[in-house]
Design a protein around this motif. Structure first.
Motif, short mmCIF file in Angstrom:
data_model
loop_
_atom_site.label_atom_id
_atom_site.label_comp_id
_atom_site.label_asym_id
_atom_site.label_seq_id
_atom_site.Cartn_x
_atom_site.Cartn_y
_atom_site.Cartn_z
N UNK A 4 1.51 -11.70 -2.48
CA UNK A 4 1.22 -12.35 -1.21
C UNK A 4 1.55 -11.44 -0.03
N UNK A 5 2.64 -10.67 -0.16
CA UNK A 5 3.01 -9.73 0.91
C UNK A 5 1.99 -8.59 1.05
N UNK A 6 1.18 -8.40 0.03
CA UNK A 6 0.20 -7.31 0.06
C UNK A 6 0.80 -5.96 -0.29
N UNK A 7 1.88 -5.96 -1.06
CA UNK A 7 2.53 -4.71 -1.43
C UNK A 7 1.63 -3.89 -2.34
N UNK A 8 1.50 -2.63 -2.02
CA UNK A 8 0.70 -1.68 -2.82
C UNK A 8 1.65 -0.62 -3.35
N UNK A 9 1.76 -0.54 -4.67
CA UNK A 9 2.65 0.44 -5.30
C UNK A 9 1.97 1.81 -5.24
N UNK A 10 2.69 2.80 -4.72
CA UNK A 10 2.18 4.17 -4.66
C UNK A 10 2.71 5.02 -5.79
N UNK A 11 4.00 4.87 -6.10
CA UNK A 11 4.63 5.71 -7.12
C UNK A 11 5.85 5.00 -7.68
N UNK A 12 6.07 5.17 -8.97
CA UNK A 12 7.29 4.68 -9.61
C UNK A 12 7.77 5.74 -10.58
N UNK A 13 9.05 5.74 -10.82
CA UNK A 13 9.67 6.66 -11.77
C UNK A 13 11.02 6.09 -12.13
N UNK A 14 11.77 6.76 -12.96
CA UNK A 14 13.10 6.27 -13.30
C UNK A 14 13.97 6.15 -12.04
N UNK A 15 14.35 4.91 -11.70
CA UNK A 15 15.20 4.69 -10.53
C UNK A 15 14.50 4.88 -9.20
N UNK A 16 13.18 4.80 -9.19
CA UNK A 16 12.43 5.12 -7.97
C UNK A 16 11.20 4.23 -7.82
N UNK A 17 10.91 3.85 -6.58
CA UNK A 17 9.67 3.17 -6.26
C UNK A 17 9.28 3.47 -4.82
N UNK A 18 8.01 3.74 -4.62
CA UNK A 18 7.46 3.90 -3.27
C UNK A 18 6.26 2.96 -3.16
N UNK A 19 6.26 2.14 -2.12
CA UNK A 19 5.15 1.23 -1.89
C UNK A 19 4.86 1.14 -0.41
N UNK A 20 3.75 0.50 -0.07
CA UNK A 20 3.44 0.30 1.34
C UNK A 20 2.76 -1.06 1.52
N UNK A 21 2.74 -1.51 2.76
CA UNK A 21 2.03 -2.73 3.12
C UNK A 21 1.69 -2.69 4.61
N UNK A 22 0.71 -3.50 4.98
CA UNK A 22 0.32 -3.58 6.38
C UNK A 22 0.82 -4.91 6.95
N UNK A 23 1.46 -4.82 8.12
CA UNK A 23 1.96 -6.02 8.79
C UNK A 23 0.76 -6.82 9.31
N UNK A 24 0.75 -8.12 8.97
CA UNK A 24 -0.31 -9.02 9.44
C UNK A 24 0.25 -9.99 10.47
N UNK A 25 -0.64 -10.69 11.17
CA UNK A 25 -0.21 -11.67 12.18
C UNK A 25 0.69 -12.74 11.57
N UNK A 26 0.46 -13.11 10.31
CA UNK A 26 1.25 -14.14 9.65
C UNK A 26 2.68 -13.68 9.37
N UNK A 27 2.96 -12.40 9.52
CA UNK A 27 4.30 -11.85 9.25
C UNK A 27 5.14 -11.71 10.52
N UNK A 28 4.63 -12.17 11.65
CA UNK A 28 5.31 -11.96 12.93
C UNK A 28 6.24 -13.11 13.28
N UNK A 29 7.30 -12.77 14.00
CA UNK A 29 8.21 -13.79 14.53
C UNK A 29 7.74 -14.21 15.93
N UNK A 30 8.55 -14.99 16.62
CA UNK A 30 8.19 -15.49 17.95
C UNK A 30 8.11 -14.43 19.02
N UNK A 31 8.57 -13.22 18.74
CA UNK A 31 8.48 -12.11 19.69
C UNK A 31 7.36 -11.14 19.33
N UNK A 32 6.50 -11.58 18.39
CA UNK A 32 5.36 -10.79 17.93
C UNK A 32 5.78 -9.46 17.30
N UNK A 33 6.94 -9.49 16.65
CA UNK A 33 7.42 -8.37 15.86
C UNK A 33 7.51 -8.85 14.42
#
Length: 147
Positions: A24-53
């Motif tokens: 649901x968060x839209x996490x995209x796994x880029x790389x994994x290894x022993x003890x390691x993970x790199x992922x990314x995601x794009x912030x959407x309007x639904x992820x914002x608080x009342x200060x639009x952050x």
């Protein structure tokens, strides 16, 4: 490969298949290894608080997922014992965030992880630190189905 015969990528794929929240968060796994993970995601309007952050809970959750993928990459079911997060700069709708989890210590029963969330300029957005407990149960399809 770990003692279960599964690679870190296979373990992450098994976990991600059942992890509807990370999906649901839209996490995209880029790389994994022993003890390691790199992922990314794009912030959407639904992820914002009342200060639009981006809401701190979103930053925490994405870092927690990267933590889970990194600490379970050894093939032993591993759960969080203690976590903390520091928020260092805001992110806004449309921002692409990179989350990188690195193992800094691995013992027989515990592990310590450093998880950094950065923006595309390389600026630190959040710093998450996690301590994990390693159970004695190996990861496999059965362990994923019964959790």
């Amino acid at each position: 490969m770990d003692r279960t015969g599964l690679t870190p990528a296979a373990i992450t794929a098994l976990m991600m298949e059942k992890d509807r929240f990370s999906q649901w968060l839209g996490l995209e796994i880029e790389a994994v290894g022993p003890g390691y993970c790199r992922l990314h995601y794009r912030v959407t309007d639904q992820m914002l608080n009342g200060f639009e952050q981006v809401h701190g809970g979103i930053l925490f959750s994405a870092a927690d997922s990267a933590f889970a993928f990194a600490c379970n990459s050894h093939g032993i079911i591993t759960v969080a014992l203690d976590v903390s997060i520091n928020f260092t700069r805001p992110a806004r709708s449309g921002d692409l965030l990179l989350v990188e989890a690195k193992e800094v210590f691995l013992g027989k029963k515990t592990g310590v992880y450093d998880i950094r969330t950065t923006n595309t300029a390389g600026d630190l957005v959040a710093l998450f630190k996690g301590t994990a407990y390693r159970t004695s149960r190996p990861i496999g399809q059965d362990s994923i189905d019964t959790q």
